[in-house]
Write a protein that holds these residues in place. Structure first.
Motif, PDB file in Angstrom:
ATOM      1  N   THR A 266     -11.210   4.618   7.905  1.00 57.78           N
ATOM      2  CA  THR A 266      -9.699   5.031   7.661  1.00 57.78           C
ATOM      3  C   THR A 266      -9.166   6.223   7.859  1.00 57.78           C
ATOM      4  O   THR A 266     -10.175   7.123   8.381  1.00 57.78           O
ATOM      5  N   ASP A 414       2.257  -3.939  -9.469  1.00 64.82           N
ATOM      6  CA  ASP A 414       2.436  -2.886  -8.712  1.00 64.82           C
ATOM      7  C   ASP A 414       0.949  -2.064  -8.757  1.00 64.82           C
ATOM      8  O   ASP A 414       0.814  -1.450  -9.686  1.00 64.82           O
ATOM      9  N   ASP A 503      -2.545  11.866  -3.404  1.00 61.23           N
ATOM     10  CA  ASP A 503      -1.394  11.457  -3.604  1.00 61.23           C
ATOM     11  C   ASP A 503      -0.657  12.322  -4.671  1.00 61.23           C
ATOM     12  O   ASP A 503      -1.358  12.827  -5.440  1.00 61.23           O
TER      13      ASP A 503
HETATM   14  C1  WTA Z   1      -0.714   4.353  -1.117  1.00 61.51           C
HETATM   15  C2  WTA Z   1      -4.350   0.720   0.447  1.00 61.51           C
HETATM   16  C3  WTA Z   1       2.085   3.923  -4.402  1.00 61.51           C
HETATM   17  C4  WTA Z   1      -1.268   5.770  -1.653  1.00 61.51           C
HETATM   18  C5  WTA Z   1      -4.974  -0.305  -0.880  1.00 61.51           C
HETATM   19  C6  WTA Z   1      -2.772   5.574  -1.401  1.00 61.51           C
HETATM   20  C7  WTA Z   1       0.326   3.537  -2.947  1.00 61.51           C
HETATM   21  C8  WTA Z   1      -2.844   5.008   0.017  1.00 61.51           C
HETATM   22  C9  WTA Z   1       0.184   1.995  -3.785  1.00 61.51           C
HETATM   23  C10 WTA Z   1      -3.953   3.989   0.059  1.00 61.51           C
HETATM   24  C11 WTA Z   1       0.874   1.840  -4.930  1.00 61.51           C
HETATM   25  C12 WTA Z   1      -1.392   2.312  -2.198  1.00 61.51           C
HETATM   26  N1  WTA Z   1       1.812   2.818  -5.046  1.00 61.51           N
HETATM   27  N2  WTA Z   1       1.340   4.185  -3.494  1.00 61.51           N
HETATM   28  N3  WTA Z   1       1.094   0.732  -5.480  1.00 61.51           N
HETATM   29  N4  WTA Z   1      -1.098   1.319  -3.119  1.00 61.51           N
HETATM   30  N5  WTA Z   1      -0.783   3.341  -2.096  1.00 61.51           N
HETATM   31  O1  WTA Z   1      -6.521   3.317   1.946  1.00 61.51           O
HETATM   32  O2  WTA Z   1      -0.679   6.743  -0.846  1.00 61.51           O
HETATM   33  O3  WTA Z   1      -4.753   1.968   3.024  1.00 61.51           O
HETATM   34  O4  WTA Z   1      -3.460   6.975  -1.289  1.00 61.51           O
HETATM   35  O5  WTA Z   1      -5.350   1.515   0.779  1.00 61.51           O
HETATM   36  O6  WTA Z   1      -1.569   3.969  -0.033  1.00 61.51           O
HETATM   37  O7  WTA Z   1      -3.959   3.338   1.440  1.00 61.51           O
HETATM   38  P1  WTA Z   1      -5.267   2.553   1.920  1.00 61.51           P
END
Ligand code: WTA
Length: 656
Positions: A266, A414, A503
């Motif tokens: 990632t 969510d 975040d």
């Molecule tokens: C964002 C995806 C707000 C966040 C599963 C996190 C979210 C990053 C949410 C991870 C949500 C993911 N509300 N922000 N429900 N879900 N994020 O590693 O910034 O692709 O740190 O994983 O997505 O992205 P990743």
């Protein structure tokens, strides 16, 4: 690592949607889960872990003596594939459909759990015959076809950690991931169908292996599109040929709970992608627990569909491991949402009677843009639960999703989590939690999270802060492949003993969490993580480019979009002119990023400038560039080494 101040929270609303009594009565999740976990967190996880089949039961739940390196259920042994497949056959459910595979052109196939076991066993035998053994890493570079699921499970069956690389990534991106993990084999396809066209995939593997470190000895090729492919004898093998002779009998290899199940790369804050390592026992425990409770899973009646590609963590945890460990019947779909028409997803829901649908805010906003008369043409009455992941969902899109797709009756979960967390961490529980559009709401039972200010103190309600996880969790990453120091620096150095998620967030007066977006140099485009510095490095690797700065600009549909500010080299200006001038240069540079990383990383805009705003210490002030990219008045320029630079940039852009 640089951290910006967390930005202002998303729009807040007063609406709350309590669960219907009908949903609550039959819900899998119970309010008592919170009490149970609060009373004894480790006992809570122990009981969830015992729902898996262990070939050797564990006696110890958590060993955190070497924090932040956690070991969960460490003296137990199990096999992930056995838990996802074989045990369902042994309990008499071999005839239940595991996968409904829908291809882009409308063709379809289905596989029962018994059939999945045969396919996976064949592939595991074939891999072992090629010399792949427990502990070897295997790269998987496949489209969303059943063989992608079989490939992951075949690796898990022999205890060979897989490293899935999204099929949209370039040969270069694939090569760096293969080399970093030292993969011994690659599983790929001749090509894939995208928007009605057959696109080659195998050439990217050939390209990646040409110039790689040479660890890959075998390439297994699934035939999907047909047509000619270049072939390296001795290294390349058609899957359909090996399959013919491969036995459907295969003994799963039991591994230690802490044996790595997979590596998934990632984007981080530096150019080099991080190989996130997940292990077996803890990961499966939390994958299954969250999938069952957050998606209210009824294994005998639900038809579940998660639209994520297996190239992302969502595809790992909520297509392959969580659902299959829970004996889910699910749909996987090869294509894009608008091929051959913009109602394709809704047509798939109607065709299979999908009950549970998990997708992303960016997909919902796109569907909104296309108009609600498109989903209205399809029967979506089978749906009973909706979910989102990837970024915060704006309340307007949430309400549209609920009304237009969910017929005002489906709860929406969510779900906040990350590649690193392995499984869902913050989410409402359907049937239990009154829902608030735009908020991921509460840590799941068993999970501890908080929002802290700069000094590590809990913030006051509605004040912006940083999201942290305060206790180890079973599915947590066990590290970054080959780089323990980076693991510590990235996640455990910002606040002592707490995991820094990267975040921004705030908590409202009820204690519900509102995630406001990344506070580091990671962008979120259509729910995909992209690193600003990775794209900058790609741009600078082009001979015309002297310097580049990349920012994520707010975008109505994709959340953020990539905007690049580029300074061309003065000695390249002649070439640029000769090859069609600046307009052409912009296209060349966009294509170059696509080549280096993959189409998803292509900047939406490339702005050619003569200066970049820098501090006296030479650090690029992306905040000011973001103001330009978002057409805002440029903020405070006092810390710039040369305060006239922003005028120069804006005048230059206005003149174009
Ligand atoms: C964002 C995806 C707000 C966040 C599963 C996190 C979210 C990053 C949410 C991870 C949500 C993911 N509300 N922000 N429900 N879900 N994020 O590693 O910034 O692709 O740190 O994983 O997505 O992205 P990743």
């Amino acid at each position: 690592m640089t951290t910006q101040n967390p930005s202002e929270p998303a729009e807040q609303t007063q609406d709350v949607y309590p669960p219907s009594s009908e949903f609550s009565t039959n819900a899998v999740a119970r309010p008592s889960l919170y009490e149970e976990a609060a009373a004894d967190r480790l006992k809570f996880w122990e009981l969830r872990a015992r729902l898996l089949n262990w070939s050797k039961p564990f006696t110890e739940v958590l060993d955190y003596s070497n924090a932040p390196f956690a070991r969960w259920f460490a003296d137990g042994r199990l096999n992930a594939c056995y838990n996802a497949v074989d045990r369902h056959i042994e309990s008499g459910h071999g005839d239940q459909v595991a996968l409904f595979a829908e291809y882009e052109d409308g063709a379809d196939a289905s596989y029962t759990y018994a059939q999945v076991k045969d396919e996976v066993s064949r592939m595991a035998n074939a891999l072992q015959d090629l010399g792949v053994t427990t502990g070897d890493r295997v790269a998987i570079y496949l489209p969303m076809i059943p063989e992608a699921v079989f490939a992951m499970l075949a690796c898990a069956r022999i205890g060979a950690p897989h490293s899935v690389v999204f099929g949209g990534f370039s040969a270069d991106a694939l090569r760096s991931r293969i080399d970093d993990a030292g993969a011994v084999a690659v599983i790929t396809a001749d090509g894939q169908f995208r928007r009605g066209k057959a696109l080659p995939l195998k050439p990217a593997v050939d390209d990646a292996l040409d110039g790689s470190q040479g660890t890959v000895k075998n390439v297994l090729v699934v035939k999907r599109t047909g047509g000619d492919v270049a072939w390296t004898d001795g290294r390349d093998h058609w899957w359909h040929e090996l399959r013919e002779d491969a036995s459907t009998e295969h003994e799963p290899v039991a591994v230690d709970a802490e044996h790595p199940l997979f590596i998934l790369y990632t984007s981080g804050t530096t150019g080099k992608p991080k190989g996130i390592v997940h292990t077996t026992g803890g990961y499966l425990t939390q994958a299954a627990y969250t999938h069952r409770n957050v998606f209210d899973l009824k294994p005998s009646s639900d038809v579940y569909w998660c639209t994520a590609d297996i190239g992302w963590i969502t595809g790992h945890t909520y297509v392959v491991y969580g659902p299959m460990v829970n004996r889910t019947t699910q749909v996987i779909y090869e294509g894009t949402p608008d091929t051959p028409h913009q109602g394709r997803w809704w047509e798939v829901i109607q065709k299979y009677g999908v009950t549970t649908f998990y997708s992303s805010p960016t997909a919902i906003r796109t569907a909104m843009k296309w108009g609600e008369d498109i989903p209205a043409k399809f029967d979506l009455s089978s749906l009973r639960l909706l979910g989102t992941v990837g970024e915060s969902i704006n309340p307007e899109a949430w309400r549209w999703y609920r009304r237009v797709i969910g017929g005002d009756r489906c709860p929406i979960v969510d779900t906040w989590w990350q590649t690193e967390t392995g499984a869902i961490m913050i989410s409402p529980l359907p049937g239990v939690t009154p829902l608030k559009p735009g908020s991921a709401q509460v840590p799941l039972p068993g999970i501890s999270a908080d929002v802290l200010d700069d000094n590590g103190e809990a913030v006051q309600p509605d004040e912006p802060g940083f999201l942290v996880l305060t206790d180890p969790w079973p599915a947590m990453l066990r590290g970054i492949w080959g780089d323990d120091q980076r693991f510590i620096d990235t996640y455990w150095s910002r606040f002592e003993n707490r995991y820094f998620a990267g975040d921004g967030a705030k908590k409202d007066a009820d204690g519900d969490v509102w995630v406001t977006g990344r506070v580091d140099d990671v962008m979120n485009v259509s729910g995909h993580r992209l690193s600003t510095s990775e794209i900058e490095s790609a741009l600078v690797s082009h001979p015309w480019v002297a310097e580049a700065a990349v920012v994520g600009a707010a975008d109505e549909t994709t959340g953020q979009s990539v905007v690049a500010f580029v300074i061309l080299r003065s000695d390249a200006l002649g070439d640029v002119e000769a090859e069609g001038g600046e307009e052409n240069a912009v296209q060349v540079l966009r294509a170059h990023v696509g080549q280096e990383i993959g189409p998803i990383a292509k900047p939406k805009k490339v702005l050619l400038v003569t200066e970049l705003p820098k501090t006296r210490s030479g650090k690029i002030m992306r905040r000011l560039l973001r103001d330009v990219a978002e057409n805002r008045e440029v903020g405070d320029t006092q810390t710039l080494a040369d305060s006239s630079v922003m005028d120069l940039i804006q005048r230059g852009l206005a003149g174009k």
